[in-house]
Design a protein around this motif. Structure first.
Motif, short mmCIF file in Angstrom:
data_model
loop_
_atom_site.label_atom_id
_atom_site.label_comp_id
_atom_site.label_asym_id
_atom_site.label_seq_id
_atom_site.Cartn_x
_atom_site.Cartn_y
_atom_site.Cartn_z
N TYR A 33 0.85 -1.19 0.00
CA TYR A 33 0.00 0.00 0.00
C TYR A 33 0.89 1.24 0.00
CZ TYR A 33 -3.83 -3.12 1.16
OH TYR A 33 -4.76 -4.12 1.12
N SER A 34 0.79 2.02 -1.04
CA SER A 34 1.61 3.23 -1.15
C SER A 34 0.78 4.34 -1.82
CB SER A 34 2.88 2.96 -1.95
OG SER A 34 2.56 2.63 -3.30
N ILE A 35 1.21 5.57 -1.60
CA ILE A 35 0.52 6.72 -2.19
C ILE A 35 1.56 7.79 -2.53
CG2 ILE A 35 0.06 7.82 0.04
CD1 ILE A 35 -2.66 8.73 -1.16
N GLN A 36 1.40 8.41 -3.66
CA GLN A 36 2.26 9.51 -4.09
C GLN A 36 1.41 10.78 -4.22
OE1 GLN A 36 2.28 6.52 -6.27
NE2 GLN A 36 3.68 5.75 -4.68
N VAL A 37 1.58 11.66 -3.25
CA VAL A 37 0.83 12.91 -3.21
C VAL A 37 1.63 13.92 -2.42
CG1 VAL A 37 -0.47 12.28 -1.14
CG2 VAL A 37 -1.42 13.97 -2.73
N SER A 85 -14.41 0.48 -7.75
CA SER A 85 -13.84 0.88 -6.47
C SER A 85 -14.26 2.30 -6.12
CB SER A 85 -12.30 0.80 -6.54
OG SER A 85 -11.81 1.68 -7.52
N TYR A 86 -13.97 2.68 -4.87
CA TYR A 86 -14.36 3.99 -4.35
C TYR A 86 -13.16 4.67 -3.70
CZ TYR A 86 -19.08 2.17 -4.97
OH TYR A 86 -20.21 1.61 -5.49
N GLY A 87 -13.12 5.99 -3.86
CA GLY A 87 -12.09 6.76 -3.21
C GLY A 87 -12.71 7.85 -2.37
N TYR A 88 -12.09 8.17 -1.26
CA TYR A 88 -12.62 9.18 -0.34
C TYR A 88 -11.47 10.08 0.14
CZ TYR A 88 -16.27 5.58 0.03
OH TYR A 88 -17.23 4.62 -0.23
N PHE A 95 -9.17 4.29 0.40
CA PHE A 95 -9.57 3.49 -0.76
C PHE A 95 -10.42 2.31 -0.32
CE2 PHE A 95 -8.60 -0.33 -3.31
CZ PHE A 95 -9.19 0.06 -4.52
N ALA A 96 -11.44 2.00 -1.11
CA ALA A 96 -12.28 0.81 -0.85
C ALA A 96 -12.56 0.13 -2.18
CB ALA A 96 -13.58 1.20 -0.16
N LYS A 128 -9.61 -2.53 1.60
CA LYS A 128 -9.94 -1.21 2.13
C LYS A 128 -8.71 -0.70 2.87
CE LYS A 128 -14.91 -1.98 2.87
NZ LYS A 128 -14.99 -3.33 2.29
N TYR A 129 -8.39 0.59 2.62
CA TYR A 129 -7.19 1.09 3.29
C TYR A 129 -7.25 2.62 3.38
CZ TYR A 129 -2.31 1.30 4.74
OH TYR A 129 -1.17 1.49 5.45
N SER A 130 -6.84 3.15 4.55
CA SER A 130 -6.73 4.59 4.76
C SER A 130 -5.25 4.95 4.80
CB SER A 130 -7.42 4.99 6.08
OG SER A 130 -8.80 4.76 6.02
#
Length: 322
Positions: A30-34, A63-66, A122-123, A131-133
């Motif tokens: 799980y990674s994010i680039q922001v 999928s869903y993003g929040y 993400f879900a 699912k992951y925050s």
């Protein structure tokens, strides 16, 4: 209490280690680039690029993003593609598609109350799946600063006297800014001229070289502005040519007036000279006639009277001697 046999401990480790490794692998997937911090001017907009992976994947389906504001409070969703969820900020938009690992966020009409920290969740589905925050990895701090950017005025093109012209003033970047007040001023109009982003007016020759100014005002009273110069053409003949022709016409009239005035002065002077010369000639001719023996009217009468008296005296003497 019985002691654990070494053989039993090794058996337990053989069973547990794969499970631990699987958990570590999942977390590492799980990674994010922001960007961790973003600055936006009040009333303007900003797009924050964002990409993520979940379970070592970058593609999903349905999928869903929040995007959620920190600290964690139930229902503090500010942007999502989940239509069943209520959002707290209608000027925040999840522009990216979570199915392709895109969590890009756009903020329009930024306001002071938008400042804060936000994270992405993400879900893969609402009920099952991944699912992951991502607040453990990165939270994005958004700062709203004073407005300094000038508004943008649309290209006027050719401005012709008597023909309506429409012009638009908008924030830079074509942002939708409902909190910004747009108003117009004109150099020959006192106070506010118009109060709409898009205006239509009919230019005249008197508007040539006049200026119009668009002012962009925030709710806090901060103002930026943009001014343009009107270059108004006259149908068929440009205003500049018309102005030059008018100037040339005025110059010609001025010089013609000078020439006429000088001509009149010369004529008057010539008339005076001619009259004086004629008078001089008459006097000279008169003197010449007198010089050649012409009887002088002043002495002619006196001489006649003397001769008559002389003759009369002789007659009188003769009469007395008789």
């Amino acid at each position: 209490m019985g002691q654990i046999k070494p053989s039993s401990m090794w058996v337990s480790l053989v069973v547990i280690l794969p499970l631990l490794w699987k958990g570590i692998t999942c977390l590492a997937g799980y990674s994010i680039q922001v960007s961790p911090s973003v600055s936006v001017q009040e009333g303007l907009c900003v797009t924050i690029p964002c990409n993520f992976t979940a379970d070592n994947r970058k593609t999903f389906s349905n999928s869903y993003g929040y995007w959620i504001r920190m600290p964690l409070h139930p229902g503090d969703i500010v942007a999502t593609n989940d239509k069943s969820s209520d959002v707290k900020k209608p000027n925040f938009y999840l522009m990216g598609n979570p199915d392709s690992g895109d969590c890009t966020l756009t903020i329009t009409d930024a306001r002071r109350e938008d400042e804060g920290k936000y994270f992405f969740r993400f879900a893969e589905s609402k009920d099952i799946g991944v699912k992951y925050s991502y607040y453990r990895e990165v939270t994005t701090a958004i700062t709203v600063t004073d407005l300094t950017e000038e508004p943008v005025i649309s290209d006027l093109g050719t401005v012709t006297a008597g023909i309506d012209k429409t012009v638009t003033c908008s924030p830079p970047g074509n942002c939708s800014a409902t909190s910004l007040l747009i108003q117009w001023k004109k150099s020959d109009v006192s106070g506010i001229w118009k109060t709409s982003p898009t205006i239509t007016f009919t230019p005249s020759l008197y508007d040539h070289q006049k200026t119009i100014t668009c002012e962009m005002i925030t709710s806090g009273g901060n103002t930026t502005k943009k001014t343009i110069l009107l270059d108004v053409d006259y149908p068929c003949i440009s205003t500049r040519e018309h102005t030059n022709d008018s100037t040339k016409s005025l110059d010609s009239t001025f010089f013609i007036g000078i020439i006429i005035g000088m001509t009149i002065v010369i004529i008057v002077l010539l008339a005076i000279i001619i009259v004086g010369f004629c008078h001089f000639l008459k006097r000279r001719q008169k003197k010449r006639r007198l010089g050649k023996g012409s009887p002088d009217p002043r002495t002619q009468g006196t001489e006649s009277t003397y001769e008559e008296l002389k003759g009369q005296s002789k007659d009188i003497y003769s009469d007395l001697t008789k």
